[in-house]
Motif scaffolding. Structure first.
Motif, PDB file in Angstrom:
ATOM      1  N   UNK A  56       7.023  -5.475   1.856  1.00 26.93           N
ATOM      2  CA  UNK A  56       6.084  -6.228   2.693  1.00 26.93           C
ATOM      3  C   UNK A  56       4.631  -5.974   2.273  1.00 26.93           C
ATOM      4  N   UNK A  57       4.440  -5.258   1.142  1.00 29.07           N
ATOM      5  CA  UNK A  57       3.095  -5.037   0.612  1.00 29.07           C
ATOM      6  C   UNK A  57       2.339  -3.916   1.288  1.00 29.07           C
ATOM      7  N   UNK A 121      -5.577  -9.131 -12.972  1.00 30.05           N
ATOM      8  CA  UNK A 121      -4.516  -8.331 -12.350  1.00 30.05           C
ATOM      9  C   UNK A 121      -3.330  -9.211 -11.947  1.00 30.05           C
ATOM     10  N   UNK A 122      -3.635 -10.324 -11.292  1.00 31.89           N
ATOM     11  CA  UNK A 122      -2.576 -11.222 -10.819  1.00 31.89           C
ATOM     12  C   UNK A 122      -1.730 -11.720 -11.982  1.00 31.89           C
ATOM     13  N   UNK A 147      -3.441  -6.375  -3.934  1.00 32.62           N
ATOM     14  CA  UNK A 147      -4.785  -6.136  -4.479  1.00 32.62           C
ATOM     15  C   UNK A 147      -5.787  -6.024  -3.337  1.00 32.62           C
ATOM     16  N   UNK A 148      -5.655  -6.888  -2.324  1.00 33.51           N
ATOM     17  CA  UNK A 148      -6.555  -6.829  -1.164  1.00 33.51           C
ATOM     18  C   UNK A 148      -6.380  -5.500  -0.430  1.00 33.51           C
ATOM     19  N   UNK A 151      -8.194  -2.878  -2.305  1.00 33.22           N
ATOM     20  CA  UNK A 151      -9.645  -2.948  -2.108  1.00 33.22           C
ATOM     21  C   UNK A 151     -10.054  -2.370  -0.763  1.00 33.22           C
ATOM     22  N   UNK A 152      -9.282  -2.669   0.273  1.00 30.81           N
ATOM     23  CA  UNK A 152      -9.640  -2.223   1.615  1.00 30.81           C
ATOM     24  C   UNK A 152      -9.378  -0.743   1.852  1.00 30.81           C
ATOM     25  N   UNK A 153      -8.240  -0.256   1.379  1.00 29.02           N
ATOM     26  CA  UNK A 153      -7.823   1.102   1.731  1.00 29.02           C
ATOM     27  C   UNK A 153      -7.993   2.115   0.608  1.00 29.02           C
ATOM     28  N   UNK A 154      -7.874   1.662  -0.634  1.00 30.31           N
ATOM     29  CA  UNK A 154      -7.845   2.607  -1.743  1.00 30.31           C
ATOM     30  C   UNK A 154      -9.199   2.770  -2.415  1.00 30.31           C
TER      31      UNK A 154
END
Length: 191
Positions: A56-57, A121-122, A147-148, A151-154
């Motif tokens: 689920x990503x 990346x994609x 990828x999002x 960007x948000x968490x990592x």
């Protein structure tokens, strides 16, 4: 001991470059993705839980990942160092890794980030999905979500290591050998 965090979004080339770094510098490669995939393949309880999250990503819980890393550190106490690939993914994990390494009388030598834009990346991940058999590499919407999520968490993890003056950025687009040379230069500067 040389301990490197190889950092970058999914598809940045961490796995490819880690193999080359491992060979050149005689380091133990710790890929949380590989560790999780082996648990999934073995059908363990941890693997089954991880598969649902990964499909689920989403990220696997910190305590699970930290426990796996601790186990691998203890298994390889005579190592010349480690490459952490895909870990830490959050500031909380970075802090836990710092503490874990300190308890093992070592520390992170440096974080090296592979910089690659989202479109590259994609395309890389979709291409990898043609042969990897990984369902999370075959769905463009899921790839973009990964990828999002990165960007948000990592991405904030980079600030953690910048604050310790342990961060280096390397261009992750180009020929594999050119990127490896840039990484080698960054690693040599840490020694």
């Amino acid at each position: 001991m040389l301990n490197i965090v190889l950092f970058g979004p999914p598809g940045a080339g961490k796995g490819t470059q880690s193999a080359k770094i491992k060979e050149k510098y005689n380091l133990v490669h710790l890929s949380t993705g590989d560790l999780l995939r082996s648990e999934i393949a073995a059908g363990t309880e941890l693997g089954l839980k991880a598969k649902v999250l990964i499909d689920s990503g989403k990220l696997v819980p910190d305590e699970v990942v930290i426990g796996m890393i601790d186990h691998k550190l203890k298994e390889n106490q005579d190592a010349e160092g480690f490459i952490f690939d895909g870990f830490p993914r959050t500031v909380k994990q970075a802090q836990a890794l710092d503490e874990l390494l300190q308890n093992n009388n070592t520390q992170i030598s440096g974080m090296i980030a592979l910089e690659v834009n989202e479109e590259e990346l994609t395309q890389r991940i979709l291409k990898r999905g043609e042969t990897s058999g990984r369902t999370d590499d075959q769905d463009e919407a899921l790839i973009r979500k990964r990828v999002q999520e990165y960007e948000e968490k990592t991405a904030p993890v980079a600030k953690h290591y910048k604050g310790q003056s342990k961060f280096t950025s390397v261009q992750g687009i180009g020929e594999i050998e050119e990127i490896f040379q840039s990484l080698s230069n960054a690693i040599d500067a840490l020694k």
